[in-house]
Design an enzyme around this catalytic site. Structure first.
Site, PDB file in Angstrom:
ATOM      1  N   LYS A  72     -10.486   5.980   1.361  1.00 59.50           N
ATOM      2  CA  LYS A  72     -10.528   5.545  -0.039  1.00 59.50           C
ATOM      3  C   LYS A  72     -11.982   5.477  -0.522  1.00 59.50           C
ATOM      4  O   LYS A  72     -12.925   5.574   0.279  1.00 59.50           O
ATOM      5  CB  LYS A  72      -9.837   4.184  -0.159  1.00 59.50           C
ATOM      6  CG  LYS A  72      -8.316   4.228   0.087  1.00 59.50           C
ATOM      7  CD  LYS A  72      -7.732   2.818   0.021  1.00 59.50           C
ATOM      8  CE  LYS A  72      -6.224   2.813   0.168  1.00 59.50           C
ATOM      9  NZ  LYS A  72      -5.688   1.423   0.175  1.00 59.50           N
ATOM     10  N   TYR A  84       0.489   6.406  -5.995  1.00 60.01           N
ATOM     11  CA  TYR A  84       1.016   5.052  -5.782  1.00 60.01           C
ATOM     12  C   TYR A  84       2.222   4.753  -6.671  1.00 60.01           C
ATOM     13  O   TYR A  84       2.490   3.587  -6.972  1.00 60.01           O
ATOM     14  CB  TYR A  84      -0.090   4.024  -6.029  1.00 60.01           C
ATOM     15  CG  TYR A  84      -1.059   3.885  -4.869  1.00 60.01           C
ATOM     16  CD1 TYR A  84      -0.619   3.508  -3.603  1.00 60.01           C
ATOM     17  CD2 TYR A  84      -2.429   4.116  -5.044  1.00 60.01           C
ATOM     18  CE1 TYR A  84      -1.497   3.368  -2.534  1.00 60.01           C
ATOM     19  CE2 TYR A  84      -3.325   3.974  -3.972  1.00 60.01           C
ATOM     20  CZ  TYR A  84      -2.848   3.596  -2.733  1.00 60.01           C
ATOM     21  OH  TYR A  84      -3.714   3.457  -1.684  1.00 60.01           O
ATOM     22  N   PHE A 139      -0.638  -5.812  -9.015  1.00 56.76           N
ATOM     23  CA  PHE A 139      -1.958  -5.275  -8.683  1.00 56.76           C
ATOM     24  C   PHE A 139      -2.075  -3.768  -8.928  1.00 56.76           C
ATOM     25  O   PHE A 139      -3.091  -3.164  -8.603  1.00 56.76           O
ATOM     26  CB  PHE A 139      -2.306  -5.597  -7.218  1.00 56.76           C
ATOM     27  CG  PHE A 139      -1.298  -5.089  -6.209  1.00 56.76           C
ATOM     28  CD1 PHE A 139      -1.309  -3.771  -5.765  1.00 56.76           C
ATOM     29  CD2 PHE A 139      -0.321  -5.952  -5.703  1.00 56.76           C
ATOM     30  CE1 PHE A 139      -0.380  -3.302  -4.840  1.00 56.76           C
ATOM     31  CE2 PHE A 139       0.613  -5.494  -4.762  1.00 56.76           C
ATOM     32  CZ  PHE A 139       0.574  -4.161  -4.341  1.00 56.76           C
ATOM     33  N   ARG A 194      -0.522   4.414  11.211  1.00 53.85           N
ATOM     34  CA  ARG A 194      -0.524   3.064  10.629  1.00 53.85           C
ATOM     35  C   ARG A 194      -1.119   2.053  11.615  1.00 53.85           C
ATOM     36  O   ARG A 194      -1.798   1.114  11.213  1.00 53.85           O
ATOM     37  CB  ARG A 194       0.907   2.641  10.259  1.00 53.85           C
ATOM     38  CG  ARG A 194       1.568   3.486   9.190  1.00 53.85           C
ATOM     39  CD  ARG A 194       1.148   3.147   7.798  1.00 53.85           C
ATOM     40  NE  ARG A 194       1.545   1.812   7.391  1.00 53.85           N
ATOM     41  CZ  ARG A 194       1.367   1.341   6.146  1.00 53.85           C
ATOM     42  NH1 ARG A 194       0.817   2.111   5.211  1.00 53.85           N
ATOM     43  NH2 ARG A 194       1.717   0.113   5.844  1.00 53.85           N
ATOM     44  N   THR A 242      -2.065  -3.929   6.245  1.00 58.02           N
ATOM     45  CA  THR A 242      -2.520  -3.705   4.869  1.00 58.02           C
ATOM     46  C   THR A 242      -3.617  -4.686   4.466  1.00 58.02           C
ATOM     47  O   THR A 242      -4.646  -4.287   3.916  1.00 58.02           O
ATOM     48  CB  THR A 242      -1.329  -3.851   3.899  1.00 58.02           C
ATOM     49  OG1 THR A 242      -0.335  -2.888   4.257  1.00 58.02           O
ATOM     50  CG2 THR A 242      -1.758  -3.653   2.454  1.00 58.02           C
ATOM     51  N   ARG A 285      -9.101  -1.105   9.613  1.00 62.81           N
ATOM     52  CA  ARG A 285      -9.221  -2.195   8.642  1.00 62.81           C
ATOM     53  C   ARG A 285      -9.698  -3.477   9.322  1.00 62.81           C
ATOM     54  O   ARG A 285     -10.454  -4.260   8.731  1.00 62.81           O
ATOM     55  CB  ARG A 285      -7.880  -2.414   7.936  1.00 62.81           C
ATOM     56  CG  ARG A 285      -7.533  -1.290   6.956  1.00 62.81           C
ATOM     57  CD  ARG A 285      -6.066  -1.307   6.606  1.00 62.81           C
ATOM     58  NE  ARG A 285      -5.711  -0.407   5.516  1.00 62.81           N
ATOM     59  CZ  ARG A 285      -4.457  -0.120   5.173  1.00 62.81           C
ATOM     60  NH1 ARG A 285      -3.440  -0.638   5.851  1.00 62.81           N
ATOM     61  NH2 ARG A 285      -4.213   0.712   4.172  1.00 62.81           N
ATOM     62  N   ASN A 289      -9.516  -1.897   1.310  1.00 61.39           N
ATOM     63  CA  ASN A 289      -9.169  -1.765   2.734  1.00 61.39           C
ATOM     64  C   ASN A 289      -9.425  -0.369   3.307  1.00 61.39           C
ATOM     65  O   ASN A 289      -8.850   0.010   4.310  1.00 61.39           O
ATOM     66  CB  ASN A 289      -7.737  -2.262   2.990  1.00 61.39           C
ATOM     67  CG  ASN A 289      -6.683  -1.490   2.222  1.00 61.39           C
ATOM     68  OD1 ASN A 289      -6.994  -0.514   1.541  1.00 61.39           O
ATOM     69  ND2 ASN A 289      -5.439  -1.906   2.337  1.00 61.39           N
ATOM     70  N   HIS A 294      -6.023   4.879   3.588  1.00 62.05           N
ATOM     71  CA  HIS A 294      -4.600   4.961   3.272  1.00 62.05           C
ATOM     72  C   HIS A 294      -3.894   5.734   4.370  1.00 62.05           C
ATOM     73  O   HIS A 294      -4.445   6.706   4.898  1.00 62.05           O
ATOM     74  CB  HIS A 294      -4.365   5.694   1.945  1.00 62.05           C
ATOM     75  CG  HIS A 294      -2.925   6.086   1.749  1.00 62.05           C
ATOM     76  ND1 HIS A 294      -1.985   5.196   1.270  1.00 62.05           N
ATOM     77  CD2 HIS A 294      -2.258   7.230   2.051  1.00 62.05           C
ATOM     78  CE1 HIS A 294      -0.793   5.801   1.282  1.00 62.05           C
ATOM     79  NE2 HIS A 294      -0.937   7.030   1.739  1.00 62.05           N
ATOM     80  N   GLU A 338       3.670  12.713  -0.044  1.00 60.37           N
ATOM     81  CA  GLU A 338       2.227  12.585  -0.277  1.00 60.37           C
ATOM     82  C   GLU A 338       1.484  13.873   0.103  1.00 60.37           C
ATOM     83  O   GLU A 338       0.544  14.279  -0.590  1.00 60.37           O
ATOM     84  CB  GLU A 338       1.681  11.389   0.518  1.00 60.37           C
ATOM     85  CG  GLU A 338       2.186  10.062  -0.059  1.00 60.37           C
ATOM     86  CD  GLU A 338       1.871   8.861   0.822  1.00 60.37           C
ATOM     87  OE1 GLU A 338       1.177   9.001   1.857  1.00 60.37           O
ATOM     88  OE2 GLU A 338       2.334   7.751   0.475  1.00 60.37           O
TER      89      GLU A 338
HETATM   90  P1  DAT Z   1      -0.625   0.195   2.639  1.00 59.47           P
HETATM   91  O1  DAT Z   1      -1.893   0.764   2.034  1.00 59.47           O
HETATM   92  O2  DAT Z   1      -0.905  -0.536   3.915  1.00 59.47           O
HETATM   93  O3  DAT Z   1       0.457   1.223   2.776  1.00 59.47           O
HETATM   94  P2  DAT Z   1       0.847  -0.795   0.338  1.00 59.47           P
HETATM   95  O4  DAT Z   1       1.422   0.576   0.234  1.00 59.47           O
HETATM   96  O5  DAT Z   1       1.804  -1.944   0.357  1.00 59.47           O
HETATM   97  O6  DAT Z   1      -0.087  -0.942   1.630  1.00 59.47           O
HETATM   98  O7  DAT Z   1      -0.154  -1.042  -0.858  1.00 59.47           O
HETATM   99  C1  DAT Z   1      -1.048  -0.019  -1.241  1.00 59.47           C
HETATM  100  C2  DAT Z   1      -2.389  -0.627  -1.471  1.00 59.47           C
HETATM  101  O8  DAT Z   1      -2.312  -1.575  -2.527  1.00 59.47           O
HETATM  102  C3  DAT Z   1      -2.967  -1.398  -0.287  1.00 59.47           C
HETATM  103  O9  DAT Z   1      -3.624  -0.555   0.642  1.00 59.47           O
HETATM  104  C4  DAT Z   1      -3.902  -2.334  -0.954  1.00 59.47           C
HETATM  105  C5  DAT Z   1      -3.215  -2.644  -2.275  1.00 59.47           C
HETATM  106  N1  DAT Z   1      -2.442  -3.876  -2.159  1.00 59.47           N
HETATM  107  C6  DAT Z   1      -1.316  -4.072  -1.456  1.00 59.47           C
HETATM  108  N2  DAT Z   1      -0.864  -5.330  -1.571  1.00 59.47           N
HETATM  109  C7  DAT Z   1      -1.752  -5.948  -2.388  1.00 59.47           C
HETATM  110  C8  DAT Z   1      -1.857  -7.265  -2.896  1.00 59.47           C
HETATM  111  N3  DAT Z   1      -0.947  -8.200  -2.596  1.00 59.47           N
HETATM  112  N4  DAT Z   1      -2.905  -7.550  -3.706  1.00 59.47           N
HETATM  113  C9  DAT Z   1      -3.818  -6.615  -4.017  1.00 59.47           C
HETATM  114  N5  DAT Z   1      -3.785  -5.346  -3.564  1.00 59.47           N
HETATM  115  C10 DAT Z   1      -2.760  -5.023  -2.756  1.00 59.47           C
HETATM  116 MG    MG Z   2       1.543   2.218   1.402  1.00 65.58          MG
END
Ligand code: DAT
Ligand code: MG
Length: 151
Positions: free
Chosen positions: A11, A51, A59, A87, A93, A104, A114, A117, A128
């Site tokens: 990222k 996303y 968020f 993962r 996450t 991370r 973080n 991705h 994706e």
């Molecule tokens: P991941 O990236 O582990 O697949 P995700 O798909 O649930 O996690 O979310 C995508 C991204 O969104 C994640 O890398 C960071 C952000 N994110 C997730 N949960 C969040 C939260 N509660 N507050 C702020 N940002 C968040």
């Molecule tokens: Mg995700």
């Protein structure tokens, strides 16, 4: 060997912090095979599309702004169970929960920064990969190490 593919991205914060090589190295050392790689500057629309499943989250707008704030490095990695293992290499996450030794866990503090991705399932990986890469950008090749990595 049934081979699976996953979409991994460094990222914008990971790129700015000079972690591209570190993240690639972890997947290489594990034994996974790189089949596509590109640096690009995501547009707002691309970030929203990537996303799309999170569009109802509070968020979402901040996430899209962050993901499109600078260049990313997108990759496709191939190997046995690479989606789940990828993962594991990334870590949880929220970096507050990511174990030391994960990307991370070692390099991030805040959930909204973080650094990487990774696709969360084989189906989302397919979506994706098709979203970010043309079929001809995925390279089929045989690693010299395949027989040392797989029994
Ligand atoms: P991941 O990236 O582990 O697949 P995700 O798909 O649930 O996690 O979310 C995508 C991204 O969104 C994640 O890398 C960071 C952000 N994110 C997730 N949960 C969040 C939260 N509660 N507050 C702020 N940002 C968040
Ligand atoms: Mg995700």
């Amino acid at each position: 060997m049934s081979s699976e593919r996953t979409f991994i991205a460094v990222k914008p914060d990971g790129v700015q912090r000079g972690l591209v090589g570190e993240i690639i190295a972890r997947f290489e050392r594990k034994g996974f095979k790189l089949v596509a790689l590109k640096m690009l500057q995501p547009s707002t629309e691309q970030a929203q599309g990537h996303y799309t499943d999170l569009s109802s989250k509070p968020f979402f707008n901040a996430l899209v702004e962050y993901f499109s704030s600078g260049p990313i490095v997108g990759m496709v990695w191939e190997g046995k169970n690479v989606v789940k293992s990828g993962r594991m290499l990334l870590g949880a996450t929220n970096p507050a929960d990511s174990l030391p030794g994960t990307i991370r866990g070692d390099y991030a503090v805040d959930v909204g920064r973080n650094v990487c991705h990774g696709s969360d399932a084989v189906e989302s990986a397919k979506r994706e990969i098709a979203f970010w890469f043309k079929p001809e950008e995925l390279v089929s090749w045989t690693s010299h190490s395949a027989n040392q990595i797989y029994e």
